[in-house]
Design a protein around this motif. Structure first.
Motif, PDB file in Angstrom:
ATOM      1  N   GLU A 191     -21.084 -23.807  -4.541  1.00  0.00           N
ATOM      2  CA  GLU A 191     -20.365 -22.657  -3.997  1.00  0.00           C
ATOM      3  C   GLU A 191     -20.922 -21.324  -4.481  1.00  0.00           C
ATOM      4  OE1 GLU A 191     -18.320 -22.997  -1.654  1.00  0.00           O
ATOM      5  OE2 GLU A 191     -18.055 -25.157  -1.720  1.00  0.00           O
TER       6      GLU A 191
ATOM      7  N   LYS B 180     -15.167 -33.124   6.974  1.00  0.00           N
ATOM      8  CA  LYS B 180     -15.811 -31.851   6.708  1.00  0.00           C
ATOM      9  C   LYS B 180     -14.867 -30.713   7.089  1.00  0.00           C
ATOM     10  CE  LYS B 180     -19.981 -29.219   7.831  1.00  0.00           C
ATOM     11  NZ  LYS B 180     -21.197 -29.188   8.676  1.00  0.00           N
ATOM     12  N   PRO B 181     -14.516 -29.820   6.165  1.00  0.00           N
ATOM     13  CA  PRO B 181     -13.613 -28.722   6.483  1.00  0.00           C
ATOM     14  C   PRO B 181     -14.334 -27.601   7.239  1.00  0.00           C
ATOM     15  CG  PRO B 181     -14.298 -28.555   4.212  1.00  0.00           C
ATOM     16  CD  PRO B 181     -14.902 -29.827   4.746  1.00  0.00           C
TER      17      PRO B 181
ATOM     18  N   SER C 250     -14.207 -23.896   2.922  1.00  0.00           N
ATOM     19  CA  SER C 250     -13.786 -24.430   1.628  1.00  0.00           C
ATOM     20  C   SER C 250     -13.312 -23.318   0.709  1.00  0.00           C
ATOM     21  CB  SER C 250     -14.952 -25.175   0.966  1.00  0.00           C
ATOM     22  OG  SER C 250     -15.407 -26.227   1.794  1.00  0.00           O
TER      23      SER C 250
ATOM     24  N   HIS D 102     -15.133 -25.875  -5.157  1.00  0.00           N
ATOM     25  CA  HIS D 102     -13.977 -25.659  -4.297  1.00  0.00           C
ATOM     26  C   HIS D 102     -13.263 -26.976  -3.986  1.00  0.00           C
ATOM     27  CE1 HIS D 102     -15.611 -21.566  -2.693  1.00  0.00           C
ATOM     28  NE2 HIS D 102     -15.270 -21.554  -3.954  1.00  0.00           N
ATOM     29  N   GLN D 103     -11.944 -26.971  -4.152  1.00  0.00           N
ATOM     30  CA  GLN D 103     -11.168 -28.200  -4.039  1.00  0.00           C
ATOM     31  C   GLN D 103     -10.341 -28.286  -2.752  1.00  0.00           C
ATOM     32  OE1 GLN D 103     -11.305 -30.780  -6.418  1.00  0.00           O
ATOM     33  NE2 GLN D 103     -13.055 -29.527  -6.999  1.00  0.00           N
ATOM     34  N   TYR D 104     -10.238 -27.168  -2.018  1.00  0.00           N
ATOM     35  CA  TYR D 104      -9.394 -27.150  -0.820  1.00  0.00           C
ATOM     36  C   TYR D 104     -10.207 -26.758   0.415  1.00  0.00           C
ATOM     37  CZ  TYR D 104      -5.609 -27.333  -4.195  1.00  0.00           C
ATOM     38  OH  TYR D 104      -4.780 -27.710  -5.218  1.00  0.00           O
ATOM     39  N   GLY D 105      -9.710 -27.191   1.573  1.00  0.00           N
ATOM     40  CA  GLY D 105     -10.379 -26.854   2.818  1.00  0.00           C
ATOM     41  C   GLY D 105      -9.382 -26.638   3.938  1.00  0.00           C
TER      42      GLY D 105
ATOM     43  N   LYS E 247      -6.594 -30.946   0.420  1.00  0.00           N
ATOM     44  CA  LYS E 247      -7.669 -31.114  -0.557  1.00  0.00           C
ATOM     45  C   LYS E 247      -8.906 -31.653   0.156  1.00  0.00           C
ATOM     46  CE  LYS E 247      -5.039 -31.707  -4.801  1.00  0.00           C
ATOM     47  NZ  LYS E 247      -4.798 -32.557  -5.989  1.00  0.00           N
ATOM     48  N   LYS E 248     -10.082 -31.236  -0.362  1.00  0.00           N
ATOM     49  CA  LYS E 248     -11.323 -31.661   0.273  1.00  0.00           C
ATOM     50  C   LYS E 248     -11.471 -33.180   0.168  1.00  0.00           C
ATOM     51  CE  LYS E 248     -15.074 -29.273  -0.001  1.00  0.00           C
ATOM     52  NZ  LYS E 248     -16.259 -28.526  -0.501  1.00  0.00           N
TER      53      LYS E 248
END
Length: 436
Positions: free
Chosen positions: A416, A306-307, A310, A280-283, A300-301
């Motif tokens: 993930e 820390k998101p 994700s 996973h690239q987004y948060g 973007k992560k």
């Protein structure tokens, strides 16, 4: 009754290539009793390197009969006999595929002279047809032409029968499933596989892992890979590359599934296609702006931040953020979802908004509990919502102490796919989850 077959083709797999020459040598188990050979018009160009290897050119096959014109005769020669070839899966896949296209369903048993030679002459340096014929003083004329190779294979087959003092031929015919095994994989290796849950590893000639799989029954699952002989390029390459199988036993199929995911990410085997996408690239992140609002936004992560959650796709993050906005009455402008609200007057009070967001964050964090799942004599530990590791544990010893449990487990990186499997499992079997 046997039919020793050899073919030449335009390329390496039956789905996208055709036969250019076929030879069938009929054998009664004692001697040769008939021969058939013919060039075949493949109705497609022959690759240049194949022309160089076989000597069969486009001009040579231009006036030859098409396979469909030979199909009835070929089918009648093969249908009541055991199909014998050197690396039988290759020849059989082409012949069966092209017979099927002509309307004939070939379902004969198969026998591989490579596998038989490994059993009867176990000390040969290699088992390609050229090497075997040289080592056993079998005359081999017209190498890489169907008739020459088929005659040599028939003589090899006869020699194998003569030296078969332990009944290997009968065993192979009786246990025809072994003929689906890759030519370089020992049937003894497969026979010795356990009937239990676990992870298995296919290895190539150099011992490198080329495929990782999980199974409820390791032996059954491994054999199932070879229970068909698909003519695709990938399947044929896969079969050629397998030289060995190793395994790791696990207490349950679920543990095996988790460990499979860990091993695919660690080894990155060439023939594993699933689970090899990017992480996973987004948060969704939270921060306080200059006005004091707790803002939710997609980015973007980042390694140092820390998101809250994700995502693989930015669209998934947008959909989740819109869902939170509607369910919890969060103003879209404070989530960067609605840019129409230009002034502070159109926004809710800071305290009201921040209380809603704080409660949402608490709800999300509450789902990130520390718990363990016991599967037979093994445990899985999730610490603060993040997979820690798993392994065998002493029965009932320290299961309610996180530190004591961690001391007995092997730590593994989370991914993930693994996270998703754990989430589904805890929802399906909440009674198996113990909160620490």
């Amino acid at each position: 009754m046997f039919a020793v077959v050899d073919i030449e083709t335009t390329g390496g797999h039956a789905n996208a290539n055709n036969i250019t020459e076929i030879a069938i040598v009929l054998h009664n188990g004692k001697e040769i009793e008939g021969k058939f050979t013919s060039l075949v018009n493949p109705c497609m160009p022959i690759q240049r390197y194949v022309q160089g290897l076989t000597g069969i050119t486009d001009a040579m096959v231009a006036t030859a009969p098409k396979f469909e014109d030979l199909a009835e005769n070929i089918y009648n020669l093969l249908k009541d006999r055991i199909f014998v070839a050197h690396n039988v899966n290759f020849d059989y896949s082409f012949v069966k595929h092209q017979l099927a296209q002509a309307g004939y369903n070939l379902t004969t048993h198969k026998l591989c002279t490579i596998r038989l030679a490994r059993k009867i002459f176990p000390d040969l340096p290699k088992y390609g047809l050229g090497t075997v014929c040289r080592e056993l003083n079998i005359e081999l004329n017209d190498r890489h032409r169907a008739a020459g190779d088929a005659i040599a294979t028939a003589h090899l087959f006869q020699l194998l029968i003569q030296h078969d003092t332990s009944g290997e031929l009968k065993k192979m015919v009786k246990k025809n499933a072994n003929q689906y095994l890759p030519p370089n994989l020992s049937s003894q290796t497969v026979d010795n596989l356990p009937i239990c849950s676990g992870v298995y590893y296919f290895k190539n000639k150099l011992g490198k892992v080329i495929y990782v799989g999980k199974a409820k029954n390791i032996k059954k699952r491994v054999i199932s890979h070879f229970a068909n002989n698909k003519p695709s390029k990938q399947k044929q390459a896969f079969l050629r590359d397998i030289y060995d199988v190793s395994y790791k036993e696990m207490d349950t199929e679920f543990l095996a599934a988790l460990f499979e995911s860990i091993e695919i990410k660690r080894i990155w085997p060439i023939y594993n296609k699933s689970q090899k996408h990017f992480e996973h690239q987004y948060g969704i992140f939270i921060f306080e702006d200059s006005k004091g609002y707790l803002r939710l936004g997609i980015d973007k992560k980042k390694k140092i931040l820390k998101p809250l959650m994700s995502f693989n796709l930015v669209l998934q993050a947008h959909n989740t953020l819109w869902s939170w906005s509607k369910q919890h009455n969060i103003h879209p402008a404070l989530c960067f979802l609605d840019k129409r609200a230009k002034t502070i007057d159109s926004l809710p009070p800071v305290n009201t908004h921040n209380e809603i967001v704080t409660n949402l964050v608490k709800k999300i964090e509450k789902e990130k509990e520390t718990y363990f799942i016991q599967e037979a004599s093994s445990c899985i530990l999730v610490e603060n919502g993040i997979f820690y590791g798993m392994g065998k544990v002493a029965e009932k010893n320290g299961l309610h102490s996180k530190n004591a449990l961690k001391a007995q487990l092997t730590q593994y990186p989370e991914n993930e796919i693994l996270k998703g499997m754990l989430k589904q499992y805890t929802l399906k079997y909440p009674e198996k989850v113990t909160i620490i």
